[in-house]
Design a protein around this motif. Structure first.
Motif, PDB file in Angstrom:
ATOM      1  N   MET A   1       0.847  -1.145  -0.021  1.00  0.00           N
ATOM      2  CA  MET A   1      -0.028   0.181  -0.034  1.00  0.00           C
ATOM      3  C   MET A   1       0.824   1.303  -0.008  1.00  0.00           C
ATOM      4  SD  MET A   1      -3.043  -0.814   2.487  1.00  0.00           S
ATOM      5  CE  MET A   1      -2.105  -1.484   3.582  1.00  0.00           C
ATOM      6  N   THR A   2       0.528   2.298  -0.959  1.00  0.00           N
ATOM      7  CA  THR A   2       1.288   3.377  -0.895  1.00  0.00           C
ATOM      8  C   THR A   2       0.314   4.427  -0.846  1.00  0.00           C
ATOM      9  OG1 THR A   2       2.530   2.038  -2.584  1.00  0.00           O
ATOM     10  CG2 THR A   2       3.218   4.484  -2.504  1.00  0.00           C
ATOM     11  N   ALA A   3       0.819   5.624  -0.146  1.00  0.00           N
ATOM     12  CA  ALA A   3       0.024   6.776  -0.191  1.00  0.00           C
ATOM     13  C   ALA A   3       0.624   8.203  -0.546  1.00  0.00           C
ATOM     14  CB  ALA A   3      -0.247   6.881   1.365  1.00  0.00           C
ATOM     15  N   ILE A   4      -0.291   8.844  -1.063  1.00  0.00           N
ATOM     16  CA  ILE A   4       0.519  10.300  -1.446  1.00  0.00           C
ATOM     17  C   ILE A   4      -0.556  11.040  -0.615  1.00  0.00           C
ATOM     18  CG2 ILE A   4       0.435  12.044  -3.442  1.00  0.00           C
ATOM     19  CD1 ILE A   4       0.692   9.696  -5.521  1.00  0.00           C
ATOM     20  N   ALA A   5       0.067  12.233   0.118  1.00  0.00           N
ATOM     21  CA  ALA A   5      -0.571  13.111   0.758  1.00  0.00           C
ATOM     22  C   ALA A   5      -0.647  14.338   0.240  1.00  0.00           C
ATOM     23  CB  ALA A   5       0.068  12.942   2.219  1.00  0.00           C
ATOM     24  N   ILE A   6      -1.573  15.158   0.044  1.00  0.00           N
ATOM     25  CA  ILE A   6      -1.728  16.518  -0.622  1.00  0.00           C
ATOM     26  C   ILE A   6      -2.101  17.501   0.436  1.00  0.00           C
ATOM     27  CG2 ILE A   6      -2.100  17.940  -2.394  1.00  0.00           C
ATOM     28  CD1 ILE A   6      -2.037  15.409  -4.395  1.00  0.00           C
ATOM     29  N   ASP A   7      -1.209  18.407   0.843  1.00  0.00           N
ATOM     30  CA  ASP A   7      -1.767  19.311   1.823  1.00  0.00           C
ATOM     31  C   ASP A   7      -1.706  20.848   1.269  1.00  0.00           C
ATOM     32  OD1 ASP A   7      -2.787  17.757   4.063  1.00  0.00           O
ATOM     33  OD2 ASP A   7      -0.601  17.237   4.119  1.00  0.00           O
ATOM     34  N   GLY A   8      -2.182  21.616   1.710  1.00  0.00           N
ATOM     35  CA  GLY A   8      -2.047  23.202   1.382  1.00  0.00           C
ATOM     36  C   GLY A   8      -3.142  23.967   1.596  1.00  0.00           C
ATOM     37  N   PRO A   9      -3.038  25.384   1.508  1.00  0.00           N
ATOM     38  CA  PRO A   9      -4.190  26.466   1.749  1.00  0.00           C
ATOM     39  C   PRO A   9      -5.339  26.028   0.834  1.00  0.00           C
ATOM     40  CG  PRO A   9      -2.425  27.476   0.649  1.00  0.00           C
ATOM     41  CD  PRO A   9      -1.915  25.836   0.672  1.00  0.00           C
ATOM     42  N   ALA A  10      -6.405  26.890   1.071  1.00  0.00           N
ATOM     43  CA  ALA A  10      -7.497  26.948   0.287  1.00  0.00           C
ATOM     44  C   ALA A  10      -7.371  27.382  -0.948  1.00  0.00           C
ATOM     45  CB  ALA A  10      -8.769  27.842   1.139  1.00  0.00           C
ATOM     46  N   GLY A  11      -7.889  26.747  -2.052  1.00  0.00           N
ATOM     47  CA  GLY A  11      -7.857  27.343  -3.341  1.00  0.00           C
ATOM     48  C   GLY A  11      -6.690  27.084  -4.060  1.00  0.00           C
ATOM     49  N   ALA A  12      -5.599  26.104  -3.581  1.00  0.00           N
ATOM     50  CA  ALA A  12      -4.566  26.019  -4.317  1.00  0.00           C
ATOM     51  C   ALA A  12      -4.845  24.692  -5.317  1.00  0.00           C
ATOM     52  CB  ALA A  12      -3.350  25.317  -3.289  1.00  0.00           C
ATOM     53  N   GLY A  13      -5.667  24.229  -5.417  1.00  0.00           N
ATOM     54  CA  GLY A  13      -6.064  23.163  -6.607  1.00  0.00           C
ATOM     55  C   GLY A  13      -5.785  21.886  -6.057  1.00  0.00           C
ATOM     56  N   LYS A  14      -6.029  21.675  -4.830  1.00  0.00           N
ATOM     57  CA  LYS A  14      -5.593  20.215  -4.040  1.00  0.00           C
ATOM     58  C   LYS A  14      -6.712  19.132  -4.681  1.00  0.00           C
ATOM     59  CE  LYS A  14      -5.927  21.426   0.012  1.00  0.00           C
ATOM     60  NZ  LYS A  14      -6.450  22.734   0.365  1.00  0.00           N
TER      61      LYS A  14
END
Ligand code: DC
Length: 214
Positions: A1-14
């Motif tokens: 199992m592999t995970a990609i975690a994507i974080d960031g502020p509102a509206g960054a296109g996450k």
């Protein structure tokens, strides 16, 4: 199992980026913001205050919350449209600052990540939910660009109002005591200002493929 975690502020296109990366790799995609929004919607419907941490945690345990791609089922009903209402937009940063509620949702998110290869996006995925994720991404864009993107999405042209709303959401997310929004250690930082969605997606997909090949 592999995970990609994507974080960031509102509206960054996450959300767009995370969904596209998951599609390209054939992995599952989870929008954790939608989970905070669904609990907020359920609380508003039941008259539970957004500051009632214990009440919100109990509510989370009592409900069946099932994110599936871009849909999110609350007791078997998809509430993907309702969770974008102005009332939910306003209350969700307050709900998301409640520590017991956060613990419940973090546990649920970790359980979802055990299902297979996942792309999970939010505000605390790399720092708290999946600190051992193989790939962590901190996705940003400058404030004007984020306001422009939101305006396009919402068909609204009051950029100043959107800028103020985004700034105030960022400030609430960054200043809360419980898992404040911040870049995870070791995260790959991508500033998407001036990049196309395809370019951002490709960078993350390349990272994942280089992992598979190693
Ligand atoms: O990404 P979004 O706008 O749908 O997120 C809604 C709210 O939930 C926002 O105030 C940030 C918060 N959130 C959070 O605190 N932790 C997450 N993992 C995801 C979202």
């Amino acid at each position: 199992m592999t995970a990609i975690a994507i974080d960031g502020p509102a509206g960054a296109g996450k959300s767009t980026v995370a969904r596209r990366v998951a599609d390209a790799l054939g992995w599952e995609y989870f929008d954790t913001g939608a989970m905070y929004r669904a609990i907020t919607l359920a609380a508003l419907r039941r008259g539970i205050e957004p500051t009632d941490d214990t009440g919100l945690a109990e509510l989370t345990r009592a409900l069946q919350l099932e994110p599936r791609g871009s849909a999110i089922y609350l007791d078997g009903v998809d509430v993907a449209a309702e969770i974008r209402s102005p009332a939910v937009n306003e209350a969700v940063p307050v709900v998301a600052a409640q520590p017991s509620l956060r613990s419940e949702l973090v546990a649920l998110q970790r359980a979802l990540s055990m299902r297979g290869n996942v792309v999970m996006e939010g505000r605390d995925i790399g720092t708290k939910v999946l600190p051992d994720a193989e790939i962590k991404v901190w996705l940003t864009a400058d404030l004007d660009e984020r306001a422009r993107r939101r305006a396009d999405e919402m068909g609204e042209d009051d950029l100043t109002r959107l800028r103020v709303a985004i700034e105030s959401r960022d400030a609430a997310d960054e200043s809360r005591d419980s898992s404040p929004l911040r870049k995870a250690d070791g995260a790959l930082e991508i500033d998407s200002t001036g990049l196309t969605i395809d370019e951002v997606v490709q960078r993350i997909v390349d990272e994942a493929r280089s992992l598979e090949g190693s």
